[in-house]
Scaffold this motif. Sequence first.
Motif, PDB file in Angstrom:
ATOM      1  N   ARG A  52       0.827  -1.208   0.000  1.00  0.00           N
ATOM      2  CA  ARG A  52       0.000   0.000   0.000  1.00  0.00           C
ATOM      3  C   ARG A  52       0.862   1.260   0.000  1.00  0.00           C
ATOM      4  NH1 ARG A  52      -3.433  -3.118   3.231  1.00  0.00           N
ATOM      5  NH2 ARG A  52      -2.632  -2.312   5.192  1.00  0.00           N
TER       6      ARG A  52
ATOM      7  N   ARG B 258       2.222   1.807  -3.426  1.00  0.00           N
ATOM      8  CA  ARG B 258       1.203   2.241  -4.372  1.00  0.00           C
ATOM      9  C   ARG B 258       0.827   3.711  -4.186  1.00  0.00           C
ATOM     10  NH1 ARG B 258      -2.760  -3.069  -4.244  1.00  0.00           N
ATOM     11  NH2 ARG B 258      -1.502  -4.364  -5.629  1.00  0.00           N
ATOM     12  N   THR B 259       0.783   4.160  -2.915  1.00  0.00           N
ATOM     13  CA  THR B 259       0.455   5.573  -2.707  1.00  0.00           C
ATOM     14  C   THR B 259       1.572   6.457  -3.257  1.00  0.00           C
ATOM     15  OG1 THR B 259       1.498   5.551  -0.527  1.00  0.00           O
ATOM     16  CG2 THR B 259      -0.865   5.137  -0.605  1.00  0.00           C
TER      17      THR B 259
ATOM     18  N   SER C 115       1.520   6.844  -8.254  1.00  0.00           N
ATOM     19  CA  SER C 115       0.136   7.009  -8.699  1.00  0.00           C
ATOM     20  C   SER C 115      -0.025   6.594 -10.151  1.00  0.00           C
ATOM     21  CB  SER C 115      -0.289   8.461  -8.553  1.00  0.00           C
ATOM     22  OG  SER C 115      -0.319   8.801  -7.204  1.00  0.00           O
TER      23      SER C 115
ATOM     24  N   GLU D 278     -10.479  11.491  -2.412  1.00  0.00           N
ATOM     25  CA  GLU D 278     -10.797  10.213  -1.778  1.00  0.00           C
ATOM     26  C   GLU D 278      -9.557   9.529  -1.173  1.00  0.00           C
ATOM     27  OE1 GLU D 278     -13.610   8.835  -1.101  1.00  0.00           O
ATOM     28  OE2 GLU D 278     -12.919   6.865  -0.480  1.00  0.00           O
ATOM     29  N   ALA D 279      -8.576   9.240  -2.023  1.00  0.00           N
ATOM     30  CA  ALA D 279      -7.409   8.497  -1.530  1.00  0.00           C
ATOM     31  C   ALA D 279      -6.558   9.332  -0.562  1.00  0.00           C
ATOM     32  CB  ALA D 279      -6.580   7.987  -2.699  1.00  0.00           C
TER      33      ALA D 279
ATOM     34  N   THR E 289      -8.719   9.029   2.731  1.00  0.00           N
ATOM     35  CA  THR E 289      -8.923   7.710   3.344  1.00  0.00           C
ATOM     36  C   THR E 289      -7.613   6.928   3.475  1.00  0.00           C
ATOM     37  OG1 THR E 289      -9.434   6.714   1.219  1.00  0.00           O
ATOM     38  CG2 THR E 289     -11.288   7.494   2.509  1.00  0.00           C
ATOM     39  N   VAL E 290      -6.687   7.111   2.530  1.00  0.00           N
ATOM     40  CA  VAL E 290      -5.466   6.301   2.582  1.00  0.00           C
ATOM     41  C   VAL E 290      -4.341   7.047   3.299  1.00  0.00           C
ATOM     42  CG1 VAL E 290      -3.756   5.072   1.224  1.00  0.00           C
ATOM     43  CG2 VAL E 290      -6.142   5.104   0.475  1.00  0.00           C
TER      44      VAL E 290
ATOM     45  N   ARG F  29      -9.635  16.649   5.484  1.00  0.00           N
ATOM     46  CA  ARG F  29     -10.507  16.749   4.315  1.00  0.00           C
ATOM     47  C   ARG F  29     -10.497  18.155   3.702  1.00  0.00           C
ATOM     48  NH1 ARG F  29     -14.148  13.763   1.847  1.00  0.00           N
ATOM     49  NH2 ARG F  29     -13.978  12.102   3.389  1.00  0.00           N
TER      50      ARG F  29
ATOM     51  N   ARG G   8      -6.193  13.437  -9.860  1.00  0.00           N
ATOM     52  CA  ARG G   8      -6.327  12.468  -8.774  1.00  0.00           C
ATOM     53  C   ARG G   8      -4.976  11.854  -8.433  1.00  0.00           C
ATOM     54  NH1 ARG G   8     -10.115   7.237  -9.616  1.00  0.00           N
ATOM     55  NH2 ARG G   8      -8.698   6.950 -11.371  1.00  0.00           N
ATOM     56  N   ALA G   9      -4.200  11.547  -9.479  1.00  0.00           N
ATOM     57  CA  ALA G   9      -2.885  10.954  -9.255  1.00  0.00           C
ATOM     58  C   ALA G   9      -1.949  11.962  -8.586  1.00  0.00           C
ATOM     59  CB  ALA G   9      -2.302  10.461 -10.571  1.00  0.00           C
TER      60      ALA G   9
ATOM     61  N   MET H 282      -1.954  12.595  -4.706  1.00  0.00           N
ATOM     62  CA  MET H 282      -1.234  11.696  -3.794  1.00  0.00           C
ATOM     63  C   MET H 282       0.183  12.198  -3.547  1.00  0.00           C
ATOM     64  SD  MET H 282      -3.463   9.444  -3.083  1.00  0.00           S
ATOM     65  CE  MET H 282      -2.627   8.028  -2.356  1.00  0.00           C
TER      66      MET H 282
ATOM     67  N   ARG I 134      -7.347  -0.127  -5.373  1.00  0.00           N
ATOM     68  CA  ARG I 134      -6.148  -0.789  -4.860  1.00  0.00           C
ATOM     69  C   ARG I 134      -4.900  -0.053  -5.324  1.00  0.00           C
ATOM     70  NH1 ARG I 134      -9.047  -5.492  -6.814  1.00  0.00           N
ATOM     71  NH2 ARG I 134     -10.390  -6.114  -5.096  1.00  0.00           N
ATOM     72  N   ALA I 135      -4.932   0.407  -6.579  1.00  0.00           N
ATOM     73  CA  ALA I 135      -3.762   1.099  -7.123  1.00  0.00           C
ATOM     74  C   ALA I 135      -3.484   2.395  -6.374  1.00  0.00           C
ATOM     75  CB  ALA I 135      -3.964   1.387  -8.606  1.00  0.00           C
ATOM     76  N   PHE I 136      -4.513   2.937  -5.713  1.00  0.00           N
ATOM     77  CA  PHE I 136      -4.286   4.151  -4.935  1.00  0.00           C
ATOM     78  C   PHE I 136      -4.040   3.841  -3.461  1.00  0.00           C
ATOM     79  CE2 PHE I 136      -4.607   8.038  -7.367  1.00  0.00           C
ATOM     80  CZ  PHE I 136      -4.912   7.529  -8.615  1.00  0.00           C
ATOM     81  N   GLY I 137      -3.748   2.577  -3.177  1.00  0.00           N
ATOM     82  CA  GLY I 137      -3.296   2.217  -1.841  1.00  0.00           C
ATOM     83  C   GLY I 137      -4.393   1.834  -0.875  1.00  0.00           C
ATOM     84  N   MET I 138      -5.637   1.696  -1.376  1.00  0.00           N
ATOM     85  CA  MET I 138      -6.692   1.282  -0.454  1.00  0.00           C
ATOM     86  C   MET I 138      -6.514  -0.179  -0.065  1.00  0.00           C
ATOM     87  SD  MET I 138     -10.264   2.977  -1.543  1.00  0.00           S
ATOM     88  CE  MET I 138     -10.388   4.631  -2.199  1.00  0.00           C
TER      89      MET I 138
ATOM     90  N   GLN J  23     -11.038  -1.102   2.755  1.00  0.00           N
ATOM     91  CA  GLN J  23     -11.400   0.224   2.239  1.00  0.00           C
ATOM     92  C   GLN J  23     -11.989   0.112   0.841  1.00  0.00           C
ATOM     93  OE1 GLN J  23      -7.541   1.997   2.797  1.00  0.00           O
ATOM     94  NE2 GLN J  23      -8.317   3.409   4.367  1.00  0.00           N
TER      95      GLN J  23
ATOM     96  N   ARG K 121     -15.542   1.635   0.489  1.00  0.00           N
ATOM     97  CA  ARG K 121     -15.525   2.954  -0.143  1.00  0.00           C
ATOM     98  C   ARG K 121     -15.948   2.888  -1.609  1.00  0.00           C
ATOM     99  NH1 ARG K 121     -15.641   6.911   3.241  1.00  0.00           N
ATOM    100  NH2 ARG K 121     -15.037   8.206   1.470  1.00  0.00           N
TER     101      ARG K 121
END
Lengths: 241, 280, 284
Positions: free
Chosen positions: B113, B116-117, B120, B140-141, B144-145, B150, B189-190, B193, C176-180, C184, C188
């Motif tokens: 994880r 992956r974060t 992106s 979102e990510a 939450t990740v 927020r 979005r990418a 991160m 998943r690719a964004f780390g969830m 989640q 989500r």
Amino acid sequence: MKKLLLAAALSALATGAAWADTVRLGTEGAYPPYNFINDKGEVDGFERELGDEICKRAALDCTWVTNEWDSIIPNLVSSNYDAIIAGMSVTAERDEVIDFTNEYIPPSPSGYVGLAGGSVDVAKGIIAAQINTIQAGHVASSGATLVEFASPDETVAAVKNGEADAVLADKDFLAPIVAESGGMLAFIADDVSIGGGVALGLRESDGELKAKMNTAIDAMKADGTLNTMLVKWFKDAAPQW
Amino acid sequence: MLQVLFQGLHRNTAILDQLLTDTTGPAETPVIELRNIHKSYGDLEVIKGVDLTAHKGDVIALIGSSGSGKSTLLRCVNLLETAQQGDIVISGEPVSWSHETANRSPKDADQVRRFRTNLSMVFQQFNLWSHLSVLQNVTEAPVTVLGRDRADAEAFGRALLEKVGIADKADMYPSQLSGGQQQRAAIARALAMEPSAMLFDEPTSALDPETEAEVVTVIRELAAEGRTMLLVTHDMKMAREVANHVIFLHQGVIEEQGTPDQVFKQTKSTRLQQFLSSTQ
Amino acid sequence: MFEICAEPRSLEGLTWLSCYLTTPKHAAMYYSILTVLGLLLAVVPPILFLGFAGALARRSKIAPVRWLGVGYTSIVRGVPDIVFFLFFPIALDQAVEYIRHKIKCADVLEPVYQGNDFVVCQAAKMPLGIADQFYHEAWGFSLAVITFAIVFGAFTANTLHGALNAVPKGQLETARAFGMSERQTFWRVHMPQMWVYALPGLSNLWMILIKATPLLFLLGVKDIVYWAKELGGMKTQVYTYAHPDWRIWYFGALLVFYLFLTWVSQRAFDRIFARASRGLSVAS
């Protein structure tokens, strides 16, 4: 000493099926004048009066429950109530599964009812009867075409709307219906005698309850109460002991 | 080339060192390092021993015909696919595997994880979450990740949407956007991160020529900012413009690689020549 | 109910009708509407619970859990409803009483099964024989809720399983690719997107559930259809309010009742669907 006896009696009762306190009487509630739900929403009819009298004489505390006819025997056997009192004729077939008390209505005839003025051969036509009844069994073996219904009311309705040529049921049930049909319905064939008299159905393991109820029924036959009751509910056609 | 030029001049060595650094790579840890990557599906081996190193600021274009394994290689980097053999090292940290056999898998879910974060991905089909608005997709990510606040994430997200030119679409749903707008939202979005590298999987292939240009512009700007990027693409023009290194994959192996000039102008292998002529 | 209704046989016209429609027997029918609505509301949480449990079990990575999920949905869906409704409540009732018998009447030596008879000691009865009729009906109602929940839970599980599978894989892969984490990703992305695929099926099941409520009668609970049939049938003079076969009127009222119920439900589902499908292209 008295106390000891009482305790012994209680423990004997406790191990048996019948609890002295409450007996649940199961009926159909859709077969006037045998049994029906009156406008107050209570079980009413000949069998209500009879059942209450039996319970009084046998010193039983009784409550009434209704159950549809089709599953009335399975629910007795699995102890959802303790007795069937629902115009049930004694037959050998039923006797294999459950036990019967002494009869409270002597063997009485069944009748065919059809539209007045029609000509129906009851041995060949389409005959309505309630499912799992002695009449349904009779129609099936008579060569006529049997159409079965869940409730007695529907068997009569089937004749009125032409779905069936005639209905075969207890004459006592049909008589008031014919009388109040305004000439629309009539008995159209000879009466037939099928099966035995009517009795309460009990679980085979319930010998004690059977003995108590038999005593009460026999007493009611002997002192004329039962005959009076029959006349009250079945009028002129009332069978007598 | 620069090296030769400056060596001849013997001028200020500090400047020389700096310029050398820019072309030959610094001593610092690579962002992405792949060594001898193998990947097969059943009996079909699609990647047969590929090495790749991306330093900070590198834009590496992966080109090749369909089935050459370039998308699969990209997906192996952020562990959406499991390479059966070879090392994957992200910012100096190797992926730890459950066991070293053909059916190995990443051992540490937290590490997966985290990687992956940090890498992106931008997909060919955009894959914006359809139940979320554009802005929600962007926040979102991070929320939450990464556990970002927020309000901060939304402020940053709006800034990113502004940057890719769709600030006015923030509260719309993806299905209300054109393909180009969706892909720009996916890039925002990418970016949200704040990854150390971005992986682009055919970002313009699902777009029509008009909207494609919008997306290429955004990618070109990102490259100019010095972002580290792996770019799988069919678009040779974009590859030439934005990449500083181009890798031509053929049947799972690197057939040829080098600077865009080397690959596109001084093409050596006949296969690459054939490929390039077929794409024109 | 009213003074004027004391002598029904002397009444005529509207007075008769107003007295007739307010008999305790009719009150029982009106009350049974609440029974039906109560059942519908009571069964939803257990149905959704079993539905999710079944759907997730079928997706489980653990084989025995998966078999359990597949077994549950296949068996229940394969057995005709009416058979299930006849068999299951009796079996459940007997199972409960059998266990209570073993605990409370351990000293009773006679077997529970005597030939055809199922006989437990009085203390093991559910509810106790001496209990008020209300408890008998409440127990029957509870059995009904459990039975409905198991039957409709299986269908719901199937619908939810299909809906979970219908969510595009790319949406989940992106999460998943964004780390969830898997958790989640499920909560989500997978769950929120699943509803739009599940709702048409769930709304169908809800309508079927509404129409299946008359099966309550098989479980000894008197529902509105039972009362309509009972009240509508021809009534001879043995009854206080005699009348010919009026079933057509009663069934007409039933029709209106059920149409109203389904109409309200449909409107509610339309709203939920519009909300769940916000932004999804499948909505258009």
